[in-house]
Design an enzyme around this catalytic site. Structure first.
Site, PDB file in Angstrom:
ATOM      1  N   ASN A   9       0.785  -1.214  -0.035  1.00 54.74           N
ATOM      2  CA  ASN A   9       0.051  -0.124   0.195  1.00 54.74           C
ATOM      3  C   ASN A   9       0.855   1.332   0.080  1.00 54.74           C
ATOM      4  O   ASN A   9       1.589   1.514   1.063  1.00 54.74           O
ATOM      5  CB  ASN A   9      -0.799  -0.207   1.239  1.00 54.74           C
ATOM      6  CG  ASN A   9      -1.757   1.159   1.518  1.00 54.74           C
ATOM      7  OD1 ASN A   9      -1.597   1.995   0.491  1.00 54.74           O
ATOM      8  ND2 ASN A   9      -2.363   1.357   2.587  1.00 54.74           N
ATOM      9  N   LYS A  11       0.297   4.203  -0.243  1.00 60.45           N
ATOM     10  CA  LYS A  11      -0.419   5.610   0.059  1.00 60.45           C
ATOM     11  C   LYS A  11      -0.271   6.747  -0.720  1.00 60.45           C
ATOM     12  O   LYS A  11      -0.001   6.530  -2.036  1.00 60.45           O
ATOM     13  CB  LYS A  11      -0.079   5.557   1.634  1.00 60.45           C
ATOM     14  CG  LYS A  11      -0.020   4.531   2.185  1.00 60.45           C
ATOM     15  CD  LYS A  11       0.223   4.815   3.768  1.00 60.45           C
ATOM     16  CE  LYS A  11      -0.109   3.499   4.694  1.00 60.45           C
ATOM     17  NZ  LYS A  11      -0.030   3.606   6.076  1.00 60.45           N
ATOM     18  N   HIS A  96      -9.764   1.596   4.233  1.00 57.80           N
ATOM     19  CA  HIS A  96      -8.357   1.642   5.133  1.00 57.80           C
ATOM     20  C   HIS A  96      -8.663   2.566   6.433  1.00 57.80           C
ATOM     21  O   HIS A  96      -9.515   3.642   6.377  1.00 57.80           O
ATOM     22  CB  HIS A  96      -7.226   2.347   4.227  1.00 57.80           C
ATOM     23  CG  HIS A  96      -5.839   2.193   5.018  1.00 57.80           C
ATOM     24  ND1 HIS A  96      -5.546   3.120   5.909  1.00 57.80           N
ATOM     25  CD2 HIS A  96      -5.053   1.299   4.714  1.00 57.80           C
ATOM     26  CE1 HIS A  96      -4.146   2.888   6.418  1.00 57.80           C
ATOM     27  NE2 HIS A  96      -3.827   1.609   5.791  1.00 57.80           N
ATOM     28  N   GLU A  98      -6.883   5.025   7.635  1.00 58.61           N
ATOM     29  CA  GLU A  98      -6.679   6.479   7.469  1.00 58.61           C
ATOM     30  C   GLU A  98      -7.803   6.956   6.552  1.00 58.61           C
ATOM     31  O   GLU A  98      -8.162   8.205   6.797  1.00 58.61           O
ATOM     32  CB  GLU A  98      -5.496   6.590   6.429  1.00 58.61           C
ATOM     33  CG  GLU A  98      -4.264   6.204   7.398  1.00 58.61           C
ATOM     34  CD  GLU A  98      -3.040   5.887   6.643  1.00 58.61           C
ATOM     35  OE1 GLU A  98      -3.002   5.730   5.382  1.00 58.61           O
ATOM     36  OE2 GLU A  98      -2.053   5.368   7.244  1.00 58.61           O
ATOM     37  N   GLU A 168      -5.794  -4.564  10.451  1.00 58.93           N
ATOM     38  CA  GLU A 168      -4.675  -3.563  10.733  1.00 58.93           C
ATOM     39  C   GLU A 168      -4.986  -2.809  11.845  1.00 58.93           C
ATOM     40  O   GLU A 168      -5.774  -1.890  11.922  1.00 58.93           O
ATOM     41  CB  GLU A 168      -4.688  -2.629   9.454  1.00 58.93           C
ATOM     42  CG  GLU A 168      -4.336  -3.383   8.197  1.00 58.93           C
ATOM     43  CD  GLU A 168      -3.571  -2.289   7.206  1.00 58.93           C
ATOM     44  OE1 GLU A 168      -2.610  -2.573   6.600  1.00 58.93           O
ATOM     45  OE2 GLU A 168      -4.308  -1.058   6.908  1.00 58.93           O
ATOM     46  N   GLY A 174       2.270   2.500  10.653  1.00 51.61           N
ATOM     47  CA  GLY A 174       3.153   3.306  10.471  1.00 51.61           C
ATOM     48  C   GLY A 174       3.933   3.993  11.855  1.00 51.61           C
ATOM     49  O   GLY A 174       4.846   4.721  11.826  1.00 51.61           O
ATOM     50  N   SER A 214       3.216  -1.990   9.988  1.00 49.43           N
ATOM     51  CA  SER A 214       4.533  -1.968  10.204  1.00 49.43           C
ATOM     52  C   SER A 214       5.174  -3.594  10.235  1.00 49.43           C
ATOM     53  O   SER A 214       6.137  -3.915  10.865  1.00 49.43           O
ATOM     54  CB  SER A 214       5.120  -1.792  11.676  1.00 49.43           C
ATOM     55  OG  SER A 214       4.590  -0.198  12.061  1.00 49.43           O
TER      56      SER A 214
HETATM   57  P1  PGA Z   1       2.885   0.228   7.557  1.00 54.13           P
HETATM   58  O1  PGA Z   1       1.238   0.453   6.931  1.00 54.13           O
HETATM   59  O2  PGA Z   1       3.220  -0.881   6.999  1.00 54.13           O
HETATM   60  O3  PGA Z   1       3.365   1.558   7.210  1.00 54.13           O
HETATM   61  O4  PGA Z   1       2.351   0.418   8.907  1.00 54.13           O
HETATM   62  C1  PGA Z   1       0.276  -0.327   6.590  1.00 54.13           C
HETATM   63  C2  PGA Z   1      -1.063   0.092   5.939  1.00 54.13           C
HETATM   64  O5  PGA Z   1      -1.453   1.082   6.564  1.00 54.13           O
HETATM   65  O6  PGA Z   1      -1.517  -0.398   5.136  1.00 54.13           O
END
Ligand code: PGA
Length: 255
Positions: A9, A11, A96, A98, A168, A174, A214
């Site tokens: 992903n 982003k 997601h 976010e 998630e 992140g 992560s």
């Molecule tokens: P990350 O993000 O691996 O940077 O924690 C995962 C995601 O938000 O899909």
């Protein structure tokens, strides 16, 4: 035998120029991909068509990060499933955290998008997961069960086989903090039980449940070794061709 899905992903990173460079690197770094592992990258909208062109001679699929559930019309700034299909996408990330947090996405919207994606033969990667406060309050199992139930509302037992769920935990996205393999397994088993109660055990066995938050080369193997972890949705580490390839290799090793 398990078939893993390793999904990147990206982003809001990588316009067409950076995408071209990252995909070239990825093509060099990616190990031979067996039939036991599916690999997916989800760049931003403006980089989708060129990603499809760049990757046409590889086993790496392309997906989008979002779309609008209407086919067309007066929705300034939006992109439809028809357009994604036309661009050559095969997958789309839906709901997601976010998008839920910053763009007001609701469980109802996630359900509408999941149905629409299935209609357009786009594999929906439906994201669910709790915040740290919700985990501390002990409501995380109920919350995730409700998110999964709402996302799958009205989806037939045939169609649901194409849905991918991504667990998630928001506190691990992140942040560098990862759910422990035990925490991930516990929630993934809970999600599978939820699907079993909505459909049946055969359906629950087939649906892929990814872990996201992560995931990186250093923890991927341990996470992917868990019985109910069928892959990863990877943010930060997917922007580094070496790291992403190492995660693919970890899946290949286990599968
Ligand atoms: P990350 O993000 O691996 O940077 O924690 C995962 C995601 O938000 O899909």
């Amino acid at each position: 035998m398990r078939r893993f899905l390793i999904a990147g992903n990206w982003k809001m990173n990588c316009g067409p120029n950076e995408t071209a460079a990252l995909l070239e690197e990825l093509k060099k770094e990616t190990p031979v991909i067996s039939e036991n592992v599916d690999v997916l990258v989800c760049p931003p909208f403006v980089s989708l068509s060129m990603s499809v062109n760049h990757l046409h001679d590889t086993d790496i699929a392309v997906g989008a990060q979002n779309f609008h559930f209407e086919d067309n019309g007066a929705y300034t700034g939006e992109i439809s499933a028809t357009m994604l299909e036309e661009s050559g996408c095969n997958y789309v990330i839906i709901g997601h955290s976010e998008r839920r947090e910053y763009f007001g996405e609701t469980d109802e919207g996630v359900n509408a998008k999941t149905k629409k994606a299935l209609l357009h033969k786009l594999v929906p990667v439906v994201c669910v997961g709790e915040s740290l406060a919700q985990r501390k309050d002990g409501v995380h199992f109920d919350l995730v069960k409700n998110q999964v139930t709402a996302a799958l509302e009205g989806i037939s037992s045939d169609d649901v086989l194409d849905v991918v769920i991504a667990y998630e935990p928001i506190w691990a996205i992140g942040t560098g903090e990862t759910a422990s393999p035990e925490q991930a397994q516990e929630m993934h088993a809970h999600i599978r039980n939820t699907i079993e109660s909505l459909y049946d055990s055969e359906t629950a066995d087939v649906i892929r449940i990814l872990y996201g938050g992560s995931m990186k080369p250093g923890n991927a193997e341990e996470l992917l070794q868990q019985n109910d972890v069928d892959g990863g949705l990877i943010g930060g580490a997917s922007l580094d061709a070496k790291s992403f390839s190492q995660i693919i290799s970890a899946a290949e090793k286990i599968s």
